[in-house]
Design a protein around this motif. Structure first.
Motif, mmCIF file in Angstrom:
data_model
loop_
_atom_site.group_PDB
_atom_site.id
_atom_site.type_symbol
_atom_site.label_atom_id
_atom_site.label_comp_id
_atom_site.label_asym_id
_atom_site.label_seq_id
_atom_site.Cartn_x
_atom_site.Cartn_y
_atom_site.Cartn_z
ATOM 1 N N ALA A 124 -11.459 -2.190 -12.797
ATOM 2 C CA ALA A 124 -11.071 -1.850 -11.424
ATOM 3 C C ALA A 124 -9.879 -2.681 -10.971
ATOM 4 O O ALA A 124 -9.828 -3.157 -9.836
ATOM 5 N N PHE A 125 -8.905 -2.861 -11.869
ATOM 6 C CA PHE A 125 -7.719 -3.643 -11.526
ATOM 7 C C PHE A 125 -6.877 -2.927 -10.480
ATOM 8 O O PHE A 125 -6.533 -1.758 -10.625
ATOM 9 N N THR A 126 -6.526 -3.639 -9.433
ATOM 10 C CA THR A 126 -5.630 -3.119 -8.414
ATOM 11 C C THR A 126 -4.183 -3.317 -8.856
ATOM 12 O O THR A 126 -3.825 -4.375 -9.377
ATOM 13 N N VAL A 127 -3.371 -2.294 -8.656
ATOM 14 C CA VAL A 127 -1.956 -2.378 -9.020
ATOM 15 C C VAL A 127 -1.218 -3.228 -7.988
ATOM 16 O O VAL A 127 -1.238 -2.930 -6.796
ATOM 17 N N THR A 128 -0.585 -4.305 -8.452
ATOM 18 C CA THR A 128 0.227 -5.153 -7.584
ATOM 19 C C THR A 128 1.538 -5.490 -8.286
ATOM 20 O O THR A 128 1.615 -5.489 -9.517
ATOM 21 N N GLU A 129 2.556 -5.797 -7.505
ATOM 22 C CA GLU A 129 3.861 -6.156 -8.067
ATOM 23 C C GLU A 129 3.765 -7.455 -8.858
ATOM 24 O O GLU A 129 4.440 -7.610 -9.887
ATOM 25 N N GLU A 130 2.948 -8.379 -8.374
ATOM 26 C CA GLU A 130 2.809 -9.672 -9.063
ATOM 27 C C GLU A 130 2.237 -9.484 -10.465
ATOM 28 O O GLU A 130 2.740 -10.065 -11.438
ATOM 29 N N ARG A 131 1.204 -8.683 -10.585
ATOM 30 C CA ARG A 131 0.601 -8.442 -11.900
ATOM 31 C C ARG A 131 1.555 -7.665 -12.807
ATOM 32 O O ARG A 131 1.609 -7.910 -14.018
ATOM 33 N N ALA A 132 2.311 -6.751 -12.222
ATOM 34 C CA ALA A 132 3.230 -5.928 -13.010
ATOM 35 C C ALA A 132 4.343 -6.756 -13.646
ATOM 36 O O ALA A 132 5.009 -6.298 -14.575
ATOM 37 N N GLN A 133 4.542 -7.970 -13.183
ATOM 38 C CA GLN A 133 5.550 -8.836 -13.779
ATOM 39 C C GLN A 133 5.091 -9.418 -15.109
ATOM 40 O O GLN A 133 5.920 -9.793 -15.944
ATOM 41 N N VAL A 134 3.786 -9.457 -15.332
ATOM 42 C CA VAL A 134 3.280 -10.102 -16.548
ATOM 43 C C VAL A 134 2.542 -9.143 -17.484
ATOM 44 O O VAL A 134 2.334 -9.457 -18.658
ATOM 45 N N ILE A 135 2.144 -7.980 -16.961
ATOM 46 C CA ILE A 135 1.471 -6.974 -17.800
ATOM 47 C C ILE A 135 1.960 -5.589 -17.382
ATOM 48 O O ILE A 135 2.620 -5.438 -16.367
ATOM 49 N N ASP A 136 1.613 -4.572 -18.183
ATOM 50 C CA ASP A 136 1.922 -3.185 -17.828
ATOM 51 C C ASP A 136 0.658 -2.509 -17.320
ATOM 52 O O ASP A 136 -0.446 -2.769 -17.817
ATOM 53 N N PHE A 137 0.815 -1.634 -16.348
ATOM 54 C CA PHE A 137 -0.294 -0.845 -15.815
ATOM 55 C C PHE A 137 -0.279 0.557 -16.405
ATOM 56 O O PHE A 137 0.789 1.113 -16.683
ATOM 57 N N SER A 138 -1.458 1.119 -16.550
ATOM 58 C CA SER A 138 -1.560 2.545 -16.843
ATOM 59 C C SER A 138 -1.311 3.307 -15.552
ATOM 60 O O SER A 138 -1.049 2.715 -14.493
ATOM 61 N N GLU A 139 -1.424 4.629 -15.620
ATOM 62 C CA GLU A 139 -1.415 5.433 -14.409
ATOM 63 C C GLU A 139 -2.656 5.089 -13.575
ATOM 64 O O GLU A 139 -3.685 4.676 -14.115
ATOM 65 N N VAL A 140 -2.556 5.254 -12.280
ATOM 66 C CA VAL A 140 -3.703 5.026 -11.389
ATOM 67 C C VAL A 140 -4.756 6.105 -11.641
ATOM 68 O O VAL A 140 -4.433 7.284 -11.730
ATOM 69 N N TYR A 141 -6.014 5.676 -11.787
ATOM 70 C CA TYR A 141 -7.081 6.645 -12.035
ATOM 71 C C TYR A 141 -8.064 6.758 -10.870
ATOM 72 O O TYR A 141 -8.916 7.654 -10.861
ATOM 73 N N GLU A 142 -7.955 5.863 -9.861
ATOM 74 C CA GLU A 142 -8.869 5.951 -8.719
ATOM 75 C C GLU A 142 -8.323 5.097 -7.585
ATOM 76 O O GLU A 142 -7.631 4.109 -7.824
ATOM 77 N N LYS A 143 -8.580 5.525 -6.366
ATOM 78 C CA LYS A 143 -8.201 4.732 -5.197
ATOM 79 C C LYS A 143 -9.437 4.452 -4.363
ATOM 80 O O LYS A 143 -10.319 5.299 -4.239
ATOM 81 N N SER A 144 -9.482 3.255 -3.797
ATOM 82 C CA SER A 144 -10.667 2.875 -3.032
ATOM 83 C C SER A 144 -10.253 2.024 -1.839
ATOM 84 O O SER A 144 -9.490 1.073 -1.984
ATOM 85 N N PRO A 145 -10.759 2.349 -0.638
ATOM 86 C CA PRO A 145 -10.523 1.487 0.527
ATOM 87 C C PRO A 145 -11.336 0.204 0.407
ATOM 88 O O PRO A 145 -12.208 0.088 -0.469
ATOM 89 N N GLN A 146 -11.059 -0.741 1.272
ATOM 90 C CA GLN A 146 -11.741 -2.032 1.244
ATOM 91 C C GLN A 146 -12.722 -2.156 2.404
ATOM 92 O O GLN A 146 -12.532 -1.550 3.460
ATOM 93 N N ALA A 147 -13.765 -2.947 2.174
ATOM 94 C CA ALA A 147 -14.797 -3.129 3.197
ATOM 95 C C ALA A 147 -15.115 -4.603 3.357
ATOM 96 O O ALA A 147 -14.865 -5.419 2.461
ATOM 97 N N VAL A 148 -15.691 -4.941 4.500
ATOM 98 C CA VAL A 148 -16.115 -6.312 4.780
ATOM 99 C C VAL A 148 -17.631 -6.323 4.940
ATOM 100 O O VAL A 148 -18.188 -5.568 5.756
ATOM 101 N N ILE A 149 -18.297 -7.166 4.165
ATOM 102 C CA ILE A 149 -19.753 -7.300 4.231
ATOM 103 C C ILE A 149 -20.110 -8.569 5.011
ATOM 104 O O ILE A 149 -19.521 -9.636 4.795
ATOM 105 N N VAL A 150 -21.068 -8.438 5.897
ATOM 106 C CA VAL A 150 -21.549 -9.576 6.684
ATOM 107 C C VAL A 150 -23.075 -9.615 6.626
ATOM 108 O O VAL A 150 -23.706 -8.692 6.108
ATOM 109 N N LYS A 151 -23.637 -10.657 7.169
ATOM 110 C CA LYS A 151 -25.092 -10.751 7.263
ATOM 111 C C LYS A 151 -25.590 -9.735 8.282
ATOM 112 O O LYS A 151 -24.972 -9.522 9.328
#
Length: 287
Positions: A124-151
């Protein structure tokens, strides 16, 4: 004398014909020297090191962090499951090799890819510019929003960015969620651990105010721990609708192309979505 003259004339004619034919021989020989160069220009590019290693070993070695349902986790028989692991199997099948999964810490996967300890990272690696400087990404296969969990009980307490000021907010080490906390929840204090289940326990115990995670993973964590709930706060979708992709060492364009071919197929025919839904259902059944 006539005979001698005739013989001399015949010899002279033979020599003249030989001299005239020499340039023609050189002209016909010249193109032959160009043929190998033309064939070399049309020859296919040499295999990259990863593809060569996969073919020689007869297996695809995938690095993952198997505590991130529904993407990658283990079933009750300790088998690697999840939609990411399903995708890994599709890639191995397309290459005609066996699949080997290596479970490791999330922040160790990219270094393992770079050092050839594993052939590819699927976690579930997120595509970022920082990571793209050191590795190559495949095509995106899924998108997911983010959530915040609390007690549970604190859902309304944390409904704005300002409400997290001075509070500890958790994320898994080496993830984009850590950057999200730093860049968006700027008044909070980042708290990192290696595994999300442990972060969930920290929230339930009241040691940290919240944790940030992919929405699908948030659902799985909440179902497995009744003391957790979704905060009423929501990120701006333009900031956090991250694409998921596999990571591959640079210099392996042929392998990237092979992986992308599989991703294009499973994304277009709906089979990845089915694998995702099945993984969610399995995670729910395991509690």
């Amino acid at each position: 004398m006539k005979k001698l003259f005739a013989l001399a004339l015949a010899a002279l004619m033979v020599l003249s014909m030989a001299a005239c034919s020499a340039p023609a021989a050189e002209e016909t020989a010249a193109p032959a020297t160009e043929t190998p160069a033309a064939e070399a220009a049309e020859a296919p590019a040499e295999e990259g090191p990863v593809m060569k290693k996969i073919k020689e070993s007869g297996k695809l070695v995938v690095g993952t962090e198997a505590q991130y349902a529904p993407y990658e986790f283990k079933d009750l028989d300790a088998n690697f499951v999840g939609c990411d692991m399903w995708l890994a199997q599709q890639i191995a099948d397309a290459l005609g090799v066996e699949l080997e999964v290596v479970d490791m810490s999330f922040d160790g996967i990219i270094p393992a890819v770079q050092s050839s300890q594993v052939d590819i990272g699927i976690a579930a690696f997120t595509v970022t510019e920082e990571r793209a400087q050191v590795i190559d990404f495949s095509e995106v296969y899924e998108k997911s929003p983010q959530a915040v969990i609390v007690k549970k009980g604190n859902e309304a307490t944390y409904s704005t960015k300002e409400s997290f000021a001075g509070q500890k907010v958790g994320a898994q080490k080496g993830t984009v969620q850590s950057l999200l906390i730093k860049n968006v929840l700027t008044g909070s204090e980042l708290f990192e651990l290696d595994k999300y289940p442990e972060l969930g326990m920290e929230v339930a115990a009241g040691n940290i105010a919240a944790l940030v995670v992919d929405s699908a993973v948030a659902d799985a964590l909440i179902k497995s721990n009744p003391e957790l709930a979704l905060a009423e706060f929501e990120f701006d979708p333009n900031e956090v609708n991250y694409g998921k992709a596999a990571v591959i060492a640079k210099g392996n364009e042929d392998f990237v192309a092979a992986v992308n071919e599989v991703i294009t197929k499973v994304a277009s025919d709906g089979s990845f979505q089915k694998a995702y839904d099945d993984a969610v259902a399995l995670a729910d059944s395991m509690g």
